[in-house]
Scaffold this motif. Sequence first.
Motif, short mmCIF file in Angstrom:
data_model
loop_
_atom_site.label_atom_id
_atom_site.label_comp_id
_atom_site.label_asym_id
_atom_site.label_seq_id
_atom_site.Cartn_x
_atom_site.Cartn_y
_atom_site.Cartn_z
N ILE A 19 1.07 -1.33 -0.27
CA ILE A 19 -0.07 0.09 0.12
C ILE A 19 0.56 1.58 -0.07
N ALA A 20 2.01 1.20 0.58
CA ALA A 20 2.96 2.58 0.89
C ALA A 20 3.80 2.64 -0.60
N ILE A 21 3.57 1.29 -1.27
CA ILE A 21 4.74 1.27 -2.88
C ILE A 21 3.34 2.08 -3.77
N LEU A 22 2.23 1.56 -3.82
CA LEU A 22 1.38 1.90 -4.46
C LEU A 22 0.86 3.95 -3.92
N LEU A 23 0.79 3.88 -2.99
CA LEU A 23 0.55 5.32 -2.58
C LEU A 23 1.81 6.70 -2.89
N ALA A 30 9.82 -0.15 -2.91
CA ALA A 30 9.78 -1.46 -4.32
C ALA A 30 10.90 -2.78 -4.59
N VAL A 31 11.81 -1.97 -4.44
CA VAL A 31 13.29 -2.89 -4.57
C VAL A 31 13.55 -3.52 -3.33
N GLY A 95 9.92 4.97 -14.87
CA GLY A 95 9.17 5.88 -14.99
C GLY A 95 8.21 5.91 -15.48
N ALA A 96 8.02 4.86 -15.81
CA ALA A 96 6.27 3.26 -16.51
C ALA A 96 5.97 3.61 -15.44
N THR A 97 5.00 4.12 -14.81
CA THR A 97 4.13 4.16 -13.77
C THR A 97 2.92 3.51 -13.59
N ILE A 102 0.46 -1.24 -11.15
CA ILE A 102 -0.42 -2.81 -12.09
C ILE A 102 0.30 -3.74 -11.09
N ALA A 103 1.65 -3.84 -11.26
CA ALA A 103 2.16 -5.16 -11.04
C ALA A 103 2.38 -4.90 -9.56
N THR A 104 2.34 -3.80 -9.10
CA THR A 104 2.17 -3.67 -7.56
C THR A 104 0.37 -3.71 -7.02
N ALA A 105 -0.32 -3.58 -7.83
CA ALA A 105 -1.69 -3.51 -7.62
C ALA A 105 -2.04 -5.24 -7.32
N PHE A 106 -1.31 -6.34 -8.27
CA PHE A 106 -0.91 -7.48 -8.21
C PHE A 106 -0.95 -8.53 -6.97
N ALA A 107 0.32 -8.07 -6.92
CA ALA A 107 1.18 -8.27 -5.66
C ALA A 107 0.14 -7.78 -4.62
N LEU A 108 -0.35 -7.50 -4.18
CA LEU A 108 -1.34 -6.45 -3.34
C LEU A 108 -2.22 -7.08 -3.36
#
Length: 135
Positions: A19-23, A30-31, A95-97, A102-108
């Motif tokens: 969630i912190a990464i998405l925000l 993320a690394v 820079g491909a936000t 999307i990738a973070t949302a799948f993991a979340l």
Amino acid sequence: MIDPRGPRFAAMVTTVVLIAILLTRNGWLAVAQALVFAIGAGAGLRYAPYGTIYRTFIQKILPKPKELEHEAPPRFAQAVGFVFIAIAAIAFLAGATVVGVIATAFALAAAFLNAAFNYCLGCEMYLILRRATTR
């Protein structure tokens, strides 16, 4: 064999981090999460940072688990999480936000399913692949 509450605790922490990464859209965070997943998948859950926190502080105050589970399915889930968050980290840093989000949302989504409902999507994927390859 592992305490099944450990991976669920890790999923709770992971949910907060994702969630912190998405925000923040923070590629370096993320690394860091990718490294956590890589350690869990590669070295084993015994060495995973969130598992260490669980065993050191949480497990000691809980009663012994009624059942133990095999480590392989949660390790596979860590590997799947690693793939998604590694893609997100690279995307955010490049820079491909949109790809990162999307990738973070799948993991979340997967981490939240485990944290909130005790449903490990990666573990289920492991079991399906195992059944498909052992017939």
